[in-house]
Motif scaffolding. Structure first.
Motif, PDB file in Angstrom:
ATOM      1  N   GLY A  97       0.840  -1.191   0.000  1.00  0.00           N
ATOM      2  CA  GLY A  97       0.000   0.000   0.000  1.00  0.00           C
ATOM      3  C   GLY A  97       0.874   1.239   0.000  1.00  0.00           C
ATOM      4  O   GLY A  97       2.101   1.164  -0.075  1.00  0.00           O
ATOM      5  N   ARG A 318      -7.257  -0.924   0.991  1.00  0.00           N
ATOM      6  CA  ARG A 318      -6.148   0.037   0.992  1.00  0.00           C
ATOM      7  C   ARG A 318      -4.850  -0.598   0.496  1.00  0.00           C
ATOM      8  O   ARG A 318      -3.786  -0.423   1.092  1.00  0.00           O
ATOM      9  CB  ARG A 318      -5.950   0.638   2.379  1.00  0.00           C
ATOM     10  CG  ARG A 318      -7.116   1.490   2.866  1.00  0.00           C
ATOM     11  CD  ARG A 318      -7.325   2.681   1.980  1.00  0.00           C
ATOM     12  NE  ARG A 318      -8.408   3.540   2.459  1.00  0.00           N
ATOM     13  CZ  ARG A 318      -9.021   4.450   1.723  1.00  0.00           C
ATOM     14  NH1 ARG A 318      -8.671   4.608   0.463  1.00  0.00           N
ATOM     15  NH2 ARG A 318      -9.991   5.200   2.212  1.00  0.00           N
ATOM     16  N   VAL A 319      -4.935  -1.354  -0.585  1.00  0.00           N
ATOM     17  CA  VAL A 319      -3.729  -1.917  -1.190  1.00  0.00           C
ATOM     18  C   VAL A 319      -3.477  -1.195  -2.507  1.00  0.00           C
ATOM     19  O   VAL A 319      -4.394  -0.929  -3.281  1.00  0.00           O
ATOM     20  CB  VAL A 319      -3.846  -3.451  -1.413  1.00  0.00           C
ATOM     21  CG1 VAL A 319      -3.894  -4.166  -0.083  1.00  0.00           C
ATOM     22  CG2 VAL A 319      -5.072  -3.807  -2.242  1.00  0.00           C
TER      23      VAL A 319
END
Length: 329
Positions: A97, A318-319
């Protein structure tokens, strides 16, 4: 006469084996604390207390020794410099991320809003928190090379790190352009803020850069596509090996309000900074994004994405991406 004798004997035996009178209340409690007739303290003699004390000392000593033995055996299976589970087998996976600085104050730890005031007549306290946060990052990077010089290597596309796993490539903060530097207050005093973006560290992860402009995904922003195409044209038709970076407004209104963005020192992270091998003193490469004319008095939702063949994007997890909001008054 015999009956008299028996009756007399029964009376005698009855008096001999008659149980003692039962004590109640405070007298019973006092006898429990200490019985002088039987030499008991809290219901046990000194010998009984000694035996039970020795028993529990031995019992807990054996328990502690067994626990310590199992702990030593477990620690033998761990490596202090690398995780036991790597890549997709680990908890953080194999898809990095992005992170950003500055972060909001600790009182708003769950917030991602960068909110400040600037302009003439505005006290510097209105934006000091944000510049202080970036100053911490600046100072850390500026002093890192003095503490870990033996692990540093000056890298470039012409002279990458290659297979020197015991060294890491030095990121030079002096390559970041003004106003995204400490001396210029990172642009916050002028209302043109800078945000530092970094790729989160995953042990052993290496990017798979785009090797040809025909590999660029359709969902990549047009501005970044044009940047990569120009980069390829300047380097013999093949783009430099990079983890490319794009930052833009999330929604149509945000895209309009965010204004022009300038990236420094490059619009991405050169491949030679990877992989991260937990080398002492390692510093992740940074990209400073300079928001030249953000619209005042509105909240702007900003999303940054990292681009490589082996990076996927998922807003919920949230990558491959990071999100923050900006508002200047």
């Amino acid at each position: 006469m015999g009956e008299d004798h028996v009756k007399k004997g029964e009376g005698e035996f009855g008096s001999v084996f008659k149980p003692p009178a039962e004590k109640k209340g405070f007298a019973a409690f006092r006898e429990f604390l200490y019985n002088s007739e039987r030499g008991e303290f809290l219901g046990r003699t000194a010998g009984s207390w000694a035996k039970i004390t020795i028993f529990y000392i031995i019992f807990y000593a054996c328990l502690a020794a067994m626990w310590a033995l199992f702990l030593v055996i477990f620690l033998q299976t761990l490596d202090a410099t690398r995780p036991k589970w790597e890549g997709d087998n680990g908890l953080i996976g194999a898809n990095p991320g992005l992170g950003f600085r500055p972060r909001p104050p600790d009182d708003y730890v769950d917030s991602t809003l960068i909110w400040f005031r600037s302009g003439s007549g505005v006290n510097d306290a209105e934006w000091k928190h944000w510049t202080d946060e970036l100053t911490k990052v600046w100072d850390l990077y500026m002093t890192g090379d003095k503490n870990y010089g033996q692990y540093l290597k000056q890298c470039s596309f012409a002279d990458p790190k290659t297979d020197q796993k015991d060294k890491f490539c030095f990121f030079d903060m002096k390559t970041i352009n003004s106003p995204c530097i400490k001396e210029s207050f990172f642009g916050y005093d002028k209302g043109t803020p800078c945000i530092y973006i970094k790729l989160n560290k995953i042990y052993g992860w290496e990017p798979e850069p785009y090797e040809n402009v025909t590999e660029l995904p359709a969902e990549m922003p047009d501005q970044l596509k044009e940047t990569i195409k120009q980069n390829a044209a300047d380097n013999g038709g093949t783009p430099q090996k990079m983890v490319w970076l794009s930052c833009e407004g999330e929604n149509p209104a945000d895209k309009e309000n965010i204004g022009p963005i300038e990236y420094s020192p490059m619009q991405g992270f050169p491949y030679y900074y990877f992989p991260f091998m937990n080398t002492p003193g390692y510093m992740s490469p940074l990209v400073a994004i300079y928001l030249k004319h953000p619209e005042p008095s509105v909240i702007i939702n900003i999303e940054c994405k990292a681009w490589a063949r082996n990076i996927r994007h998922n807003r919920m997890e949230r990558v491959g991406t990071t999100h923050f909001e900006l508002m200047k008054d």
